[in-house]
Design a protein around this motif. Structure first.
Motif, PDB file in Angstrom:
ATOM      1  N   VAL A 162      -7.995  -1.186  -3.849  1.00 25.49           N
ATOM      2  CA  VAL A 162      -8.280  -0.603  -2.539  1.00 25.49           C
ATOM      3  C   VAL A 162      -9.644   0.094  -2.534  1.00 25.49           C
ATOM      4  N   ALA A 166      -6.836  -2.026   5.759  1.00 25.43           N
ATOM      5  CA  ALA A 166      -7.298  -1.758   4.393  1.00 25.43           C
ATOM      6  C   ALA A 166      -8.476  -2.647   4.065  1.00 25.43           C
ATOM      7  N   VAL A 206      -2.464   5.769  -0.500  1.00 27.22           N
ATOM      8  CA  VAL A 206      -1.785   4.674  -1.200  1.00 27.22           C
ATOM      9  C   VAL A 206      -0.663   5.268  -2.053  1.00 27.22           C
ATOM     10  N   LEU A 222       0.831  -1.206   0.000  1.00 28.17           N
ATOM     11  CA  LEU A 222       0.000   0.000   0.000  1.00 28.17           C
ATOM     12  C   LEU A 222       0.866   1.257   0.000  1.00 28.17           C
TER      13      LEU A 222
END
Length: 462
Positions: free
Chosen positions: A165, A210, A198, A146
């Motif tokens: 995401v 997440a 991110v 991430l």
């Protein structure tokens, strides 16, 4: 303030075992895998086991005005996780829970310390698939993925980390917990803050959880290999694949130096001729007749573009064997010295020009440079090999590293496709995005981290 007081505070809040100060131990947490990036001596390394522990560390460091460098497994290749003198290295590997797998909505909630491969294996048991697959996926963590917006071999079809995401939980500079994003397929309420964090390399906050979208588990892949006696022909094949709208699940390229290294390491002949200059490897995970048709078109494109060899197989083990040649390149190059891998992305129509540029740079600096990469999205990894005990060769490797970045920009590309900026490409970020772009970055940093305590010096300087 007395920074030893900070160590005392952290031990009171997290326990002695979670706060490390022995330099023999902390040195192991002071840098990632990028040899070019400088690193410092941390005041302490802390390993909280929950979100509240992360918040406690951030609040304490804010009070004592001590910088924080967030860190995952340390598999990065940009120096973004490198310590600076006197900082606290905040290691997130103990936040390692898969909180939820929601099959009905095809999503999961995961903490940053979960290893990428472990997560992929866990969701696979539910018939689901998490696409991002960095080369270090067997030990890198979701949090590091991430932080750098990592990619991998499957990006051509499934995108990079940010494309999976949905939402994040992030500890901000004052210790508060930001919850951003959603669990729904669609959602446009407010700024897209999840995407802001991110790829921010720990400079804006500390990601503690997440929510990610999952895909249905793909069919077992079919594999194509094609050999070319010129990089231009291989580049044209890639461009034709793109123009005709084909989206293989994987499409990789290897130059002649990479091919020779892989063959020597595997002690096998990949079936290429002695004058083979480039190898394309592609896969389709569509399954059945769809995959057969897709690979048939890919094979014909390669033949039309002058491939000396084009071979497709549905046999899973044979496909793994072919792909192994691509996966072992970095290990194979260790036969000749230590390696320094670069990370650039160019328009897919200009891949051959990048490889040619790397060949020229190799001749100029007198070092071996092998080029492998994700041909499907133009993300290339030129890798420079040098003698570990030679300061002269290391200096020449550094020259080659920067020269490759210059070539990438000249071809309309970017200085990083998936490894991030970190501490080694700060001046290159400024060249790529310009003064206004850097000014906006600084304004965002100032708004979210006014004391500049989150990973100062990574990406850009204030």
């Amino acid at each position: 303030m007395n920074n030893h007081g900070l160590v005392t505070r952290l031990r009171e809040q997290l326990g002695d075992a979670a706060v490390l100060t022995d330099t023999d131990v902390t040195d192991a947490y002071s840098r990632d895998m990028m040899p070019l990036a400088a690193s410092g001596k941390p005041l302490a390394v802390v390993l909280p086991s929950d979100v509240e522990g992360v918040q406690a560390v951030v609040k304490a460091c804010a009070e004592f005005e001590v910088p924080i460098v967030p860190r995952g497994a340390g598999s990065g290749l940009s120096g973004a996780a490198n310590a600076i003198d006197g900082c606290v290295v905040l290691v997130l590997t103990k936040l390692d829970q898969i909180v939820e797998i929601d099959e009905g909505n095809r999503l999961a909630v995961v903490q940053p310390g979960v290893v990428n491969l472990d997560f992929r294996n866990a969701v696979e048991k539910h018939g689901l698939f998490y696409p991002p697959d960095p080369s270090s996926y067997d030990w890198c963590t979701i949090g590091g993925n991430l932080s750098t917006n990592a990619g991998g071999l499957c990006c051509v079809k499934y995108g990079v980390t940010t494309d999976s995401v949905l939402g994040l939980e992030v500890v901000l500079a004052d210790g508060s917990l930001l919850k951003t994003g959603r669990r729904t397929v669609k959602g446009v309420a407010g700024y897209d803050l999840a995407r802001l964090f991110v790829g921010s390399e720990g400079t804006l906050g500390v990601i503690t959880q997440a929510t990610v979208a999952l895909k249905p588990l793909p069919q077992l892949p079919s594999t194509l290999v094609a050999a070319f006696n010129s990089t231009e022909a291989a580049g044209e094949a890639v461009a034709r694949v793109v123009r005709e709208g084909l989206v293989p699940s994987l499409m990789e390229i290897m130059d002649a130096t990479s091919i020779k290294a892989a063959e020597a390491y595997l002690k096998t002949d990949l079936g290429t001729s002695s004058d083979c200059k480039a190898l394309l490897l592609a896969q389709s995970d569509s399954g059945g007749e769809v995959a057969r048709k897709e690979l048939a078109v890919l094979e014909q494109i390669c033949v039309d573009c002058g491939a000396d060899l084009a071979y497709a197989t549905e046999d899973l083990e044979e496909g793994k064997m072919l792909l192994q040649a691509r996966r072992v390149v970095l290990t194979a190059l260790e036969m000749y010295g230590v390696w320094l891998t670069d990370d650039v992305c160019v328009p897919r129509t200009r891949i051959a020009e990048l490889i040619a540029g790397c060949e020229r740079i190799s001749e100029e600096v007198g070092l071996r440079i092998a080029v492998v990469g994700h041909a499907g999205d133009g993300n290339m990894h030129p890798t420079i090999v040098y003698a570990p005990d030679s300061e002269d060769e290391f200096a020449r490797a550094r020259v080659a590293f920067d020269a490759i970045l210059d070539v990438a920009l000249s071809l309309g590309g970017t200085v990083t496709g998936e490894h991030g900026i970190g501490r080694i490409k700060r001046e290159w970020l400024a060249k790529e995005i310009g003064e206004v772009g850097i000014a906006v970055h600084r304004q965002i940093k100032q708004a979210l981290d006014p004391k500049n305590l989150f990973n100062p010096g990574s990406m850009f300087s204030l």
